[in-house]
Design a protein around this motif. Structure first.
Motif, mmCIF file in Angstrom:
data_model
loop_
_atom_site.group_PDB
_atom_site.id
_atom_site.type_symbol
_atom_site.label_atom_id
_atom_site.label_comp_id
_atom_site.label_asym_id
_atom_site.label_seq_id
_atom_site.Cartn_x
_atom_site.Cartn_y
_atom_site.Cartn_z
ATOM 1 N N LYS A 123 0.843 -1.206 0.000
ATOM 2 C CA LYS A 123 0.000 0.000 0.000
ATOM 3 C C LYS A 123 0.877 1.253 0.000
ATOM 4 O O LYS A 123 0.573 2.225 -0.698
ATOM 5 C CB LYS A 123 -0.919 0.002 1.219
ATOM 6 C CG LYS A 123 -2.051 -1.018 1.146
ATOM 7 C CD LYS A 123 -2.900 -0.982 2.408
ATOM 8 C CE LYS A 123 -4.004 -2.017 2.344
ATOM 9 N NZ LYS A 123 -4.854 -2.008 3.567
ATOM 10 N N VAL B 52 -1.293 -1.536 -3.910
ATOM 11 C CA VAL B 52 -2.533 -2.156 -3.453
ATOM 12 C C VAL B 52 -3.472 -1.064 -2.959
ATOM 13 O O VAL B 52 -3.029 -0.096 -2.327
ATOM 14 C CB VAL B 52 -2.251 -3.173 -2.320
ATOM 15 C CG1 VAL B 52 -3.547 -3.703 -1.727
ATOM 16 C CG2 VAL B 52 -1.408 -4.328 -2.852
ATOM 17 N N GLU B 53 -4.759 -1.218 -3.244
ATOM 18 C CA GLU B 53 -5.753 -0.237 -2.819
ATOM 19 C C GLU B 53 -5.775 -0.120 -1.295
ATOM 20 O O GLU B 53 -5.802 -1.122 -0.582
ATOM 21 C CB GLU B 53 -7.143 -0.651 -3.313
ATOM 22 C CG GLU B 53 -7.324 -0.585 -4.827
ATOM 23 C CD GLU B 53 -7.434 0.852 -5.330
ATOM 24 O OE1 GLU B 53 -7.521 1.775 -4.485
ATOM 25 O OE2 GLU B 53 -7.436 1.040 -6.555
ATOM 26 N N SER C 265 -8.147 0.735 0.474
ATOM 27 C CA SER C 265 -9.436 0.300 1.007
ATOM 28 C C SER C 265 -9.476 -1.198 1.314
ATOM 29 O O SER C 265 -10.370 -1.656 2.037
ATOM 30 C CB SER C 265 -10.553 0.639 0.005
ATOM 31 O OG SER C 265 -10.319 0.003 -1.242
ATOM 32 N N GLN C 266 -8.524 -1.956 0.793
ATOM 33 C CA GLN C 266 -8.499 -3.389 1.064
ATOM 34 C C GLN C 266 -7.927 -3.659 2.459
ATOM 35 O O GLN C 266 -6.780 -3.283 2.728
ATOM 36 C CB GLN C 266 -7.643 -4.122 0.020
ATOM 37 C CG GLN C 266 -8.181 -4.074 -1.394
ATOM 38 C CD GLN C 266 -7.399 -4.992 -2.306
ATOM 39 O OE1 GLN C 266 -7.324 -6.207 -2.079
ATOM 40 N NE2 GLN C 266 -6.800 -4.429 -3.354
ATOM 41 N N SER D 23 -5.879 -5.084 5.259
ATOM 42 C CA SER D 23 -4.667 -5.904 5.245
ATOM 43 C C SER D 23 -4.882 -7.236 5.932
ATOM 44 O O SER D 23 -4.228 -8.238 5.600
ATOM 45 C CB SER D 23 -3.516 -5.146 5.918
ATOM 46 O OG SER D 23 -3.210 -3.971 5.196
ATOM 47 N N LYS E 282 -7.214 -9.185 5.574
ATOM 48 C CA LYS E 282 -7.846 -10.139 4.666
ATOM 49 C C LYS E 282 -6.828 -10.837 3.751
ATOM 50 O O LYS E 282 -7.181 -11.755 3.018
ATOM 51 C CB LYS E 282 -8.900 -9.434 3.804
ATOM 52 C CG LYS E 282 -10.032 -8.790 4.591
ATOM 53 C CD LYS E 282 -10.870 -9.838 5.318
ATOM 54 C CE LYS E 282 -12.049 -9.192 6.019
ATOM 55 N NZ LYS E 282 -12.857 -10.186 6.776
ATOM 56 N N LYS F 16 -2.097 -15.457 -1.254
ATOM 57 C CA LYS F 16 -2.575 -14.349 -2.083
ATOM 58 C C LYS F 16 -1.438 -13.764 -2.904
ATOM 59 O O LYS F 16 -1.653 -13.183 -3.968
ATOM 60 C CB LYS F 16 -3.186 -13.267 -1.187
ATOM 61 C CG LYS F 16 -3.798 -12.080 -1.923
ATOM 62 C CD LYS F 16 -5.090 -12.442 -2.601
ATOM 63 C CE LYS F 16 -5.769 -11.198 -3.165
ATOM 64 N NZ LYS F 16 -6.997 -11.544 -3.936
#
Length: 240
Positions: free
Chosen positions: A196, A201-202, A204-205, A207, A209, A214
């Motif tokens: 991020k 990486v967005e 809003s995602q 971390s 998760k 992944k």
């Protein structure tokens, strides 16, 4: 072909001249290969389909890895195997490389028991910590490492963990053993946070998760920019 393998390869050419040229080139590569010079006859990580995997040594990692590149781990132990089986995953741990002052190579990781660790790659090898894992793969980040992005990542690492590791901007020195993190991070979560800060990486995602698999080649991470993670490359510690 490594000793112990029953695999054979057949090549077909259009002419005898082409065949002779092929043989000359193949013989040349074999004679100059690291495996021939060091009589490296093992199959990395018991991978019988060795021809499908690119392999690097620990020294290759030391020379090649850059900030943002990843190292994925498959831990030994029945408990870890059971967890991977239940989750349907291959890897259970991931770290992110940091290339620091004086060209020293570290990787940042986190565990639920030890918290956050910033590990010097040379220490990881010399102390035999790699023996805790049955498999490790390296993924190179193809990314325009803009100074602003590097500064954002450095500031995040220094602000978050600098007190425990005597971190200063542009400098990283390990001064202790494993520490208790201010907030418990799992390995994939801290890698996600670092990505991020690099703008990959967005925000809003969540971390929390993210999980190690992944970041594997079989998952679509969905990087924001034109950045791309390369294929998984086996790290073989038997190669000098």
């Amino acid at each position: 072909v490594p000793m112990g393998s029953r695999r054979t390869f057949m090549f077909k050419t259009e002419s005898l001249k082409s065949l002779q040229e092929w043989l000359t080139e193949i013989r040349k590569h074999v004679l100059h290969s690291r495996g021939f010079k060091q009589r490296h006859d093992s199959l990395p990580f018991r991978a019988q389909k060795f021809w499908k995997y690119e392999t690097v040594s620990k020294l290759d990692i030391q020379n090649l890895a850059e900030t943002g590149d990843l190292i994925l781990f498959k831990s030994r132990g029945i408990g870890n195997s059971a967890q991977r089986l239940l989750r349907g995953t291959i890897y259970d741990h991931v770290g992110i490389f940091l290339r620091m002052e004086q060209n020293e190579l570290y990787f940042l990781e986190a565990t639920s028991t030890d918290g956050v660790n910033i590990v010097l790659w040379d220490d990881f090898i010399s102390r035999g910590w790699h023996n805790a894992f049955s498999k490790m793969v390296y993924r190179r980040l193809d990314f325009d490492r803009h100074p602003d992005d590097m500064e954002n990542l450095e500031k995040f690492v220094v602000d978050a963990f600098g007190d425990q590791y005597s971190l200063k901007p542009g400098r990283l020195v390990r001064v202790g053993s494993a520490l208790e993190a201010r907030e418990i991070y799992y390995s994939a979560g801290i890698v996600a946070d670092c990505y991020k800060k690099l703008g990959l990486v967005e925000e809003s995602q969540p971390s929390s998760k993210f999980y190690a698999d992944k970041f594997s080649a079989r998952k679509a991470l969905g990087l924001k920019t034109e950045a791309e993670l390369g294929p998984e490359i086996l790290v073989d510690f038997k190669i000098e």
